[in-house]
Design an enzyme around this catalytic site. Structure first.
Site, PDB file in Angstrom:
ATOM      1  N   ARG A 101      37.695  45.143  33.913  1.00  0.00           N
ATOM      2  CA  ARG A 101      37.160  45.148  35.280  1.00  0.00           C
ATOM      3  C   ARG A 101      36.988  43.714  35.743  1.00  0.00           C
ATOM      4  O   ARG A 101      36.286  42.933  35.104  1.00  0.00           O
ATOM      5  CB  ARG A 101      35.777  45.825  35.314  1.00  0.00           C
ATOM      6  CG  ARG A 101      35.814  47.287  35.210  1.00  0.00           C
ATOM      7  CD  ARG A 101      34.574  47.962  35.749  1.00  0.00           C
ATOM      8  NE  ARG A 101      33.294  47.313  35.475  1.00  0.00           N
ATOM      9  CZ  ARG A 101      32.133  47.825  35.861  1.00  0.00           C
ATOM     10  NH1 ARG A 101      32.087  48.946  36.544  1.00  0.00           N
ATOM     11  NH2 ARG A 101      31.003  47.222  35.577  1.00  0.00           N
ATOM     12  N   THR A 105      35.436  41.794  41.872  1.00  0.00           N
ATOM     13  CA  THR A 105      35.815  42.988  42.660  1.00  0.00           C
ATOM     14  C   THR A 105      35.445  44.292  41.970  1.00  0.00           C
ATOM     15  O   THR A 105      35.389  45.328  42.615  1.00  0.00           O
ATOM     16  CB  THR A 105      37.343  43.018  42.891  1.00  0.00           C
ATOM     17  OG1 THR A 105      37.981  43.198  41.613  1.00  0.00           O
ATOM     18  CG2 THR A 105      37.844  41.722  43.530  1.00  0.00           C
ATOM     19  N   ASP A 197      26.892  47.129  28.096  1.00  0.00           N
ATOM     20  CA  ASP A 197      28.342  46.888  28.036  1.00  0.00           C
ATOM     21  C   ASP A 197      28.879  47.417  26.709  1.00  0.00           C
ATOM     22  O   ASP A 197      28.606  46.856  25.644  1.00  0.00           O
ATOM     23  CB  ASP A 197      28.626  45.389  28.178  1.00  0.00           C
ATOM     24  CG  ASP A 197      30.117  45.122  28.343  1.00  0.00           C
ATOM     25  OD1 ASP A 197      30.904  45.560  27.475  1.00  0.00           O
ATOM     26  OD2 ASP A 197      30.500  44.486  29.334  1.00  0.00           O
ATOM     27  N   ASP A 200      31.065  45.000  24.516  1.00  0.00           N
ATOM     28  CA  ASP A 200      30.260  43.939  23.890  1.00  0.00           C
ATOM     29  C   ASP A 200      29.439  44.489  22.725  1.00  0.00           C
ATOM     30  O   ASP A 200      29.300  43.825  21.687  1.00  0.00           O
ATOM     31  CB  ASP A 200      29.318  43.308  24.924  1.00  0.00           C
ATOM     32  CG  ASP A 200      30.049  42.353  25.854  1.00  0.00           C
ATOM     33  OD1 ASP A 200      31.202  41.988  25.551  1.00  0.00           O
ATOM     34  OD2 ASP A 200      29.472  41.984  26.888  1.00  0.00           O
TER      35      ASP A 200
HETATM   36  C1  PRP Z   1      34.442  48.925  30.583  1.00  0.00           C
HETATM   37  C2  PRP Z   1      34.628  50.301  30.005  1.00  0.00           C
HETATM   38  C3  PRP Z   1      35.631  50.919  30.950  1.00  0.00           C
HETATM   39  C4  PRP Z   1      35.226  50.311  32.267  1.00  0.00           C
HETATM   40  C5  PRP Z   1      34.444  51.312  33.049  1.00  0.00           C
HETATM   41  O1  PRP Z   1      35.477  48.087  30.231  1.00  0.00           O
HETATM   42  O2  PRP Z   1      35.052  50.294  28.660  1.00  0.00           O
HETATM   43  O3  PRP Z   1      36.974  50.638  30.633  1.00  0.00           O
HETATM   44  O4  PRP Z   1      34.417  49.173  31.988  1.00  0.00           O
HETATM   45  O5  PRP Z   1      34.157  50.852  34.328  1.00  0.00           O
HETATM   46  P1  PRP Z   1      34.767  51.516  35.634  1.00  0.00           P
HETATM   47  O6  PRP Z   1      34.632  52.986  35.487  1.00  0.00           O
HETATM   48  O7  PRP Z   1      33.873  50.971  36.739  1.00  0.00           O
HETATM   49  O8  PRP Z   1      36.178  51.061  35.805  1.00  0.00           O
HETATM   50  P2  PRP Z   1      35.457  46.515  30.585  1.00  0.00           P
HETATM   51  O9  PRP Z   1      36.120  46.273  31.889  1.00  0.00           O
HETATM   52  O10 PRP Z   1      34.062  45.995  30.446  1.00  0.00           O
HETATM   53  O11 PRP Z   1      36.414  45.900  29.490  1.00  0.00           O
HETATM   54  P3  PRP Z   1      36.171  45.723  27.915  1.00  0.00           P
HETATM   55  O12 PRP Z   1      36.148  47.108  27.312  1.00  0.00           O
HETATM   56  O13 PRP Z   1      37.359  44.942  27.503  1.00  0.00           O
HETATM   57  O14 PRP Z   1      34.877  44.993  27.704  1.00  0.00           O
HETATM   58  N1  URA Z   2      31.338  49.176  31.565  1.00  0.00           N
HETATM   59  C1  URA Z   2      30.418  49.241  30.574  1.00  0.00           C
HETATM   60  O1  URA Z   2      30.684  48.881  29.419  1.00  0.00           O
HETATM   61  N2  URA Z   2      29.189  49.703  30.888  1.00  0.00           N
HETATM   62  C2  URA Z   2      28.860  50.117  32.147  1.00  0.00           C
HETATM   63  O2  URA Z   2      27.723  50.545  32.374  1.00  0.00           O
HETATM   64  C3  URA Z   2      29.850  50.037  33.148  1.00  0.00           C
HETATM   65  C4  URA Z   2      31.076  49.572  32.833  1.00  0.00           C
END
Ligand code: PRP
Ligand code: URA
Length: 206
Positions: A101, A105, A197, A200
């Site tokens: 994400r 944005t 997160d 993380d």
């Molecule tokens: C997180 C999660 C999803 C997304 C959800 O990933 O694992 O893929 O956010 O958010 P959304 O429904 O608003 O799109 P992130 O973008 O944090 O990436 P990561 O898993 O690499 O940390």
């Molecule tokens: N991605 C995450 O990991 N946690 C949230 O709450 C939203 C997006």
């Protein structure tokens, strides 16, 4: 269509997963255990085909899963759900979709796609622990459909109502199984109360 899975053992584990005191090690283990319970429910609709076998006592007609299963974790956090799905379905093939994400944005940005060839009318199990705005899950489904797959089930651990509505409006043919539908999103588009997160916490990057 979405279904919230409220098995008491799953909900017990989810409480520990959400707790900010939970260590990265325990978070990873709980993610796997919860995924196993969710996947058990999500695979309820898989079709079977009869096969003739012999037990040590007598011949019989046994059942085998009819179609190929393809597990697709969304990088990064979906990788935390992969092992338990592979344990449950050892013959499954695995594909990967890399999305993050954008910080400003909140829109998903694609950086990696590797899916297996389509064989035997496959069922795709798309896994990502968080379904927040729904943008990442909907974009992942777009990519999977673009590659020619048509039967897709999503397994998510925590979902927001806004995200479920977004995915269901863009992909009404996809089934979503989740362990929780939370209250809302905050200004940073994190799920409230959520669990923070997920990537993380799985990979210890906070
Ligand atoms: C997180 C999660 C999803 C997304 C959800 O990933 O694992 O893929 O956010 O958010 P959304 O429904 O608003 O799109 P992130 O973008 O944090 O990436 P990561 O898993 O690499 O940390
Ligand atoms: N991605 C995450 O990991 N946690 C949230 O709450 C939203 C997006």
């Amino acid at each position: 269509m979405h279904q919230s899975v409220d098995h008491p053992v799953l909900q017990h584990k989810l409480g520990y997963l959400r707790d900010k005191q939970t260590s990265n090690k325990d978070f990873r283990e709980l993610t796997s255990e919860i995924t196993m319970l969710l996947a058990y429910e999500a695979l309820k609709h898989v079709e079977l085909t009869p096969v003739e076998i012999e037990t040590p006592i007598a011949p019989m007609t046994a059942q085998r899963v009819k179609h190929d299963i393809v597990i697709v974790p969304v990088l990064r956090a979906g990788v935390g759900m992969l092992n338990s799905l592979c344990t449950l379905i050892p013959t499954a093939k695995v594909g990967f979709i890399g999305l993050y994400r954008d910080h400003d944005t909140k829109q998903p940005v694609e950086y990696y796609v590797k899916l297996p060839p389509i064989t035997n009318n496959p069922i795709v199990i798309l896994v990502d622990p968080m379904l927040a705005t729904g943008g990442s899950t909907a974009a992942a489904i777009d990519l999977i459909k673009r590659e020619g797959f048509s039967r897709i089930t999503v397994v998510s651990i925590v979902s927001a109502p806004e995200g479920l509505a977004e995915v269901e409006s863009r992909h009404p043919d996809v089934r979503i199984y989740t362990a929780a539908i939370d209250d809302c999103l905050n200004d940073s588009k994190y799920i409230v109360p959520g669990l923070g997160d997920a990537g993380d916490r799985i990979f210890g990057t906070t």
